[in-house]
Design an enzyme around this catalytic site. Structure first.
Site, PDB file in Angstrom:
ATOM      1  N   PRO A  71       0.957  -1.555   0.641  1.00 47.64           N
ATOM      2  CA  PRO A  71      -0.069   0.052  -0.185  1.00 47.64           C
ATOM      3  C   PRO A  71       1.030   0.999  -0.235  1.00 47.64           C
ATOM      4  CG  PRO A  71      -0.581  -1.497   2.102  1.00 47.64           C
ATOM      5  CD  PRO A  71       0.920  -2.249   1.575  1.00 47.64           C
ATOM      6  N   ASP A 235      -7.715  -7.822   3.690  1.00 49.44           N
ATOM      7  CA  ASP A 235      -7.413  -8.620   4.490  1.00 49.44           C
ATOM      8  C   ASP A 235      -6.632  -7.842   5.735  1.00 49.44           C
ATOM      9  OD1 ASP A 235      -3.727  -8.468   3.949  1.00 49.44           O
ATOM     10  OD2 ASP A 235      -5.065  -7.711   2.669  1.00 49.44           O
ATOM     11  N   GLN A 236      -6.669  -6.630   5.769  1.00 50.43           N
ATOM     12  CA  GLN A 236      -5.736  -5.832   6.563  1.00 50.43           C
ATOM     13  C   GLN A 236      -7.224  -5.314   7.578  1.00 50.43           C
ATOM     14  OE1 GLN A 236      -3.608  -1.971   5.516  1.00 50.43           O
ATOM     15  NE2 GLN A 236      -4.749  -2.812   3.592  1.00 50.43           N
ATOM     16  N   HIS A 258      -4.651 -13.571  -0.565  1.00 47.45           N
ATOM     17  CA  HIS A 258      -4.338 -12.339   0.842  1.00 47.45           C
ATOM     18  C   HIS A 258      -4.993 -12.263   2.047  1.00 47.45           C
ATOM     19  CE1 HIS A 258      -0.587  -9.815  -0.937  1.00 47.45           C
ATOM     20  NE2 HIS A 258      -0.549 -11.025  -0.775  1.00 47.45           N
TER      21      HIS A 258
END
Length: 308
Positions: A71, A235-236, A258
């Site tokens: 990112p 996924d974060q 992910h």
């Protein structure tokens, strides 16, 4: 941060043991990749711990602010922080210096105030597009025309979805960003408060128009998926869903590899259960969190259950 013991961290090791301490300590921490390694990825590692510390945490992170395969630093403030606030947490960031491949040298300070707990959240209604904005930049000795072309390429591929697109074209301050780099960072904000992000970095042999077009196509894919989170945000949020008090639900498009990996690891380590439910062309990710309380929270420790 947690006074851990690490064993097996040597070249050729086939097993690593990580034994955390019982308390995450407030303080000032420094992490330096010594390369153009992503500062945003350092943030991903450190934030969940810092939010459950026994006092304020300051992170001085050094490396790449705008790195490929990670990112962009603006994504963390514009998109990631927007959803983190829904879990009851946030952070402040100061960019002292930008770092690009291959030299790195970026320097960012992140200030974190710990929370008593993370709260579950439902992000299920996408709404309609309210605005699309972003930045197309060049740094170092690169000419402004590259930034203009990336902006033009982006608008070319997105204008039919939202004709009023506000892309700021800029030349980075030489004192903040002395090395060469070009790129575009874009955000789509919706009427329900969701934000989707997409970005692209210039590279040798890639036409600036194509860099902008590729960013637009990535954003376009996430917009048309109907999800509330883009493919890079899914996924974060998994770790925050696992730690939160209550049941969280997130509407997304296609589940990324992910995200599948993050779910697998969370279930393996934390003994939580995630459910993925198909809903037409979208998927709904749900989890009953662990209800982790910060019993060392500086202001409310005496009110909390005796669990961490």
């Amino acid at each position: 941060m947690c006074g851990a013991k690490l064993r097996g961290d040597n070249i050729g090791s086939t097993e690593i043991q990580f034994i955390p301490g019982k308390r995450i300590k407030r303080g000032h921490y420094v992490a330096d990749t010594r390369t153009a390694g992503s500062i945003s990825l350092l943030m991903q590692i450190a934030l969940p711990c810092a939010l459950l510390a026994d006092g304020p945490v300051t992170l001085d992170l050094k490396g790449g602010t705008n790195a490929d395969m990670a990112p962009q630093i603006e994504y963390m403030t514009e998109v990631f922080r927007n959803v983190l606030k829904l879990f009851g947490a946030t952070f402040d960031m100061t960019v002292h210096r930008r770092g690009y491949y291959p030299k790195g040298g970026g320097f960012v300070t992140v200030d974190v105030t710990p929370v008593q707990k993370l709260v579950a959240t439902r992000v299920m209604e996408r709404g309609f597009i309210s605005k699309i904005y972003g930045w197309s930049f060049v740094a170092g000795t690169l000419p402004m025309r590259l930034a203009n072309q990336m902006s033009e390429g982006f608008k070319e591929k997105i204008s039919d979805l939202h004709p009023r697109t506000d892309i700021t074209v800029l030349k980075e301050d030489i004192n903040l960003a002395p090395n060469n780099c070009s790129g575009i960072i874009t955000v789509c904000e919706t009427s329900s408060g969701c934000r989707l992000g997409a970005a692209g970095l210039g590279r040798r042999g890639a036409a600036p128009l194509d860099v902008g077009r590729a960013a637009a196509l990535a954003l376009r894919h996430d917009i048309l998926s109907g999800g509330c989170l883009d493919t890079h945000l899914q996924d974060q949020v998994i770790i925050y869903m696992a730690l939160a008090e209550g049941r969280s639900s997130m509407r997304v498009g296609d589940i990324t590899l992910h995200t599948k990996t993050a779910i697998y690891i969370a279930e393996l380590i934390a003994n939580v259960r995630f459910e993925v439910e198909e809903d037409g062309s979208q998927n709904i990710i749900q989890c009953n969190g662990l209800r982790v309380y910060n019993r060392h929270h500086p202001n409310q420790a005496e009110l909390l259950p005796n669990r961490y």
